[in-house]
Design a protein around this motif. Sequence first.
Motif, PDB file in Angstrom:
ATOM      1  N   GLY A   1       0.834  -1.205   0.000  1.00  0.00           N
ATOM      2  CA  GLY A   1       0.000   0.000   0.000  1.00  0.00           C
ATOM      3  C   GLY A   1       0.867   1.253   0.000  1.00  0.00           C
ATOM      4  O   GLY A   1       2.091   1.186  -0.197  1.00  0.00           O
ATOM      5  N   ASP A   2       0.229   2.406   0.231  1.00  0.00           N
ATOM      6  CA  ASP A   2       0.929   3.698   0.163  1.00  0.00           C
ATOM      7  C   ASP A   2       2.158   3.703   1.058  1.00  0.00           C
ATOM      8  O   ASP A   2       2.033   3.564   2.274  1.00  0.00           O
TER       9      ASP A   2
ATOM     10  N   VAL B   1       5.160   5.478   3.070  1.00  0.00           N
ATOM     11  CA  VAL B   1       5.341   6.780   3.717  1.00  0.00           C
ATOM     12  C   VAL B   1       6.778   6.987   4.206  1.00  0.00           C
ATOM     13  O   VAL B   1       7.147   8.075   4.616  1.00  0.00           O
TER      14      VAL B   1
ATOM     15  N   VAL C   1       1.632   3.277   6.192  1.00  0.00           N
ATOM     16  CA  VAL C   1       1.110   3.898   7.409  1.00  0.00           C
ATOM     17  C   VAL C   1       1.155   2.895   8.559  1.00  0.00           C
ATOM     18  O   VAL C   1       1.578   3.199   9.658  1.00  0.00           O
ATOM     19  N   LYS C   2       0.738   1.648   8.249  1.00  0.00           N
ATOM     20  CA  LYS C   2       0.526   0.647   9.279  1.00  0.00           C
ATOM     21  C   LYS C   2       1.720  -0.235   9.590  1.00  0.00           C
ATOM     22  O   LYS C   2       1.840  -0.729  10.697  1.00  0.00           O
TER      23      LYS C   2
ATOM     24  N   ARG D   1      -9.735  -4.830  -0.022  1.00  0.00           N
ATOM     25  CA  ARG D   1      -8.796  -5.898   0.290  1.00  0.00           C
ATOM     26  C   ARG D   1      -9.183  -6.418   1.674  1.00  0.00           C
ATOM     27  O   ARG D   1      -9.135  -5.694   2.662  1.00  0.00           O
TER      28      ARG D   1
ATOM     29  N   GLN E   1      -8.510  -1.876   3.340  1.00  0.00           N
ATOM     30  CA  GLN E   1      -8.495  -0.689   2.481  1.00  0.00           C
ATOM     31  C   GLN E   1      -9.197  -1.059   1.183  1.00  0.00           C
ATOM     32  O   GLN E   1      -9.487  -2.227   0.934  1.00  0.00           O
TER      33      GLN E   1
ATOM     34  N   ARG F   1      -9.329   7.935  -4.118  1.00  0.00           N
ATOM     35  CA  ARG F   1      -8.618   6.924  -4.923  1.00  0.00           C
ATOM     36  C   ARG F   1      -8.418   5.627  -4.153  1.00  0.00           C
ATOM     37  O   ARG F   1      -7.999   4.620  -4.717  1.00  0.00           O
ATOM     38  N   GLY F   2      -8.702   5.629  -2.857  1.00  0.00           N
ATOM     39  CA  GLY F   2      -8.539   4.412  -2.066  1.00  0.00           C
ATOM     40  C   GLY F   2      -7.137   4.296  -1.512  1.00  0.00           C
ATOM     41  O   GLY F   2      -6.253   5.077  -1.845  1.00  0.00           O
ATOM     42  N   GLY F   3      -6.946   3.312  -0.630  1.00  0.00           N
ATOM     43  CA  GLY F   3      -5.687   3.179   0.090  1.00  0.00           C
ATOM     44  C   GLY F   3      -5.784   3.912   1.415  1.00  0.00           C
ATOM     45  O   GLY F   3      -6.600   4.823   1.577  1.00  0.00           O
ATOM     46  N   VAL F   4      -4.941   3.503   2.361  1.00  0.00           N
ATOM     47  CA  VAL F   4      -5.041   4.048   3.727  1.00  0.00           C
ATOM     48  C   VAL F   4      -4.906   5.563   3.755  1.00  0.00           C
ATOM     49  O   VAL F   4      -5.696   6.257   4.401  1.00  0.00           O
ATOM     50  N   LEU F   5      -3.924   6.101   3.028  1.00  0.00           N
ATOM     51  CA  LEU F   5      -3.691   7.557   3.067  1.00  0.00           C
ATOM     52  C   LEU F   5      -4.906   8.330   2.568  1.00  0.00           C
ATOM     53  O   LEU F   5      -5.393   9.247   3.223  1.00  0.00           O
ATOM     54  N   ALA F   6      -5.399   7.959   1.390  1.00  0.00           N
ATOM     55  CA  ALA F   6      -6.510   8.700   0.779  1.00  0.00           C
ATOM     56  C   ALA F   6      -7.788   8.529   1.595  1.00  0.00           C
ATOM     57  O   ALA F   6      -8.552   9.487   1.774  1.00  0.00           O
TER      58      ALA F   6
ATOM     59  N   ASP G   1      -7.553   2.854  12.051  1.00  0.00           N
ATOM     60  CA  ASP G   1      -6.498   2.829  13.060  1.00  0.00           C
ATOM     61  C   ASP G   1      -5.684   4.121  13.062  1.00  0.00           C
ATOM     62  O   ASP G   1      -5.378   4.669  14.123  1.00  0.00           O
TER      63      ASP G   1
ATOM     64  N   PRO H   1      -1.081  10.449   8.598  1.00  0.00           N
ATOM     65  CA  PRO H   1      -1.332  11.097   7.301  1.00  0.00           C
ATOM     66  C   PRO H   1      -1.658  12.584   7.439  1.00  0.00           C
ATOM     67  O   PRO H   1      -1.275  13.377   6.590  1.00  0.00           O
TER      68      PRO H   1
END
Lengths: 131, 384
Positions: free
Chosen positions: A38-39, A41, A64-65, B27, B39, B51-56, B244, B337
């Motif tokens: 995932g993203d 950071v 992030v996690k 997912r 996510q 757009r999805g994903g933890v950050l967005a 979280d 974030p």
Amino acid sequence: MPATPTPEIRYSRDHEWVRLDGDIATVGITDHAQTALGDLVFVELPAIDRTLEAGEACAVVESVKAASDVFAPLAGKVVETNQAVVDEPAVVNADAEGEGWLFRLELDDPAAVDALMDATGYAAFLEEEGA
Amino acid sequence: MPEPILADPAALRRTPLDAWHRAQGARMVPFAGYAMPVQYAPPPALAARCRGGVLAEHLHCRTRAALFDVSHMGQAWLTGPGAAAALERLVPGDIAGLPPGHQRYTLLTNAAGGILDDLMVANTGEGRLFIVVNASRKDADFAHIAAALPPGVRLEPLADRALLALQGPEAAAVLRRLCAPAAALPFLGVAALPVAGTDCLISRSGYTGEDGFELSVPAAGAEALAEALLAEPEVAPAGLGARDSLRLEAGLCLYGSDIDTETTPVEGGLAWTIGKRRRQDWGFPGAAIIRAQIESGPARRRVGLRPEGRAPVRAGAPILDVDGVAVGTVTSGLFSPSLNAPIAMGYVQRACAGPAIRLALHLRGAAVPAVVVRLPFVPHRYVA
């Protein structure tokens, strides 16, 4: 969709890729790995001149996690690192197998690259892993 | 660590929104015995929104409105004459003094003053209490509560209900369109109201630090409700990953990480949940230990930590003082974030628990400087 892999790109079971140019190997994490993580950071890369054993944990990529180790797919000495991914970890998500490369190794034994999987082998490996 | 429930993916329990999540590109991961969305990779029409994903998903919740499925959590009715008094024998919160239409955060404590779980308790009127407990603790909690009830008070777990959370600064505007009275609820207000043709129990609460709502809905109506909410242009789905990071920015505890049977409400900075009247009767499990800690101070306290640099410091990392002496442990840590920087919570010896005290966190063989900060990391924006 990931770009069509070039023939000389090789893959490890820890989801790193290697592209060989002479005895210099460029190393990154695979597109599959960046998707799974995932993203990103945070990216931490090995120090220049550090000598790595094959399989040695040498870099860290973090979402992030979660934090994930990156392992040296081959033995060698770190000769260059990609500051762009340290400054902007999202570059790895955007282009893991191109602009998102992590570091370059001067290989102890360039022939060792043959032990890594080719694109077909890696695709089969992912399927086996249930990815 | 053995996790037998998680060993077989087919053995995972599914929430009533399981198919809906998959349609949104979720997912799914095992969490507390359930397959849950961590996510989303939304289909194109929705990806234009988020757009999805933890950050967005996280940032969407901070700026617009995010929809979470929290149906894995345990919901139950507690009914019968003396229900509030019965529950007060297990928690330090003022439950008897909870007005109809209001909800309160409280804790199940044990005889040692440790925390068995944290939970929300609502008085829905006519002597009925509605409780929501953590997924990982619900079987234990329900057994614990049921065992303590006098004749005539009944615990009725609600396995056939879903729980949706709509969170964010635009959540109220969304709900105003679908159910105007819900948008008029005060913070921690509760009411039974229809949304999208389904009777819901709605509370103005959440776990993100934002204004928002939790909607308890019969399982059969869950998908229609989720669809109705997602049809509003402000709303995007968000998974457990964003949940979280949002709760940690809000300084809220995660049971099993930041609080557990080894921590007390005083150590955890949750003594505010002990009702004024309860500080006179001291009639809850562990009261003597908790009272002594209130009066003479706990040996350690939960604190917020801001590590220097960009490397996230995760749960389990040792906390050191400036001389390198161990003074505590990180219990939650990730990359924020909203702040674009790492944040963490942990327990430190009382002498180290003051704001601006400089400490260090052990990370991959190095000591990362960190400073103690007041919680929350990101200000709460609850409705007045």
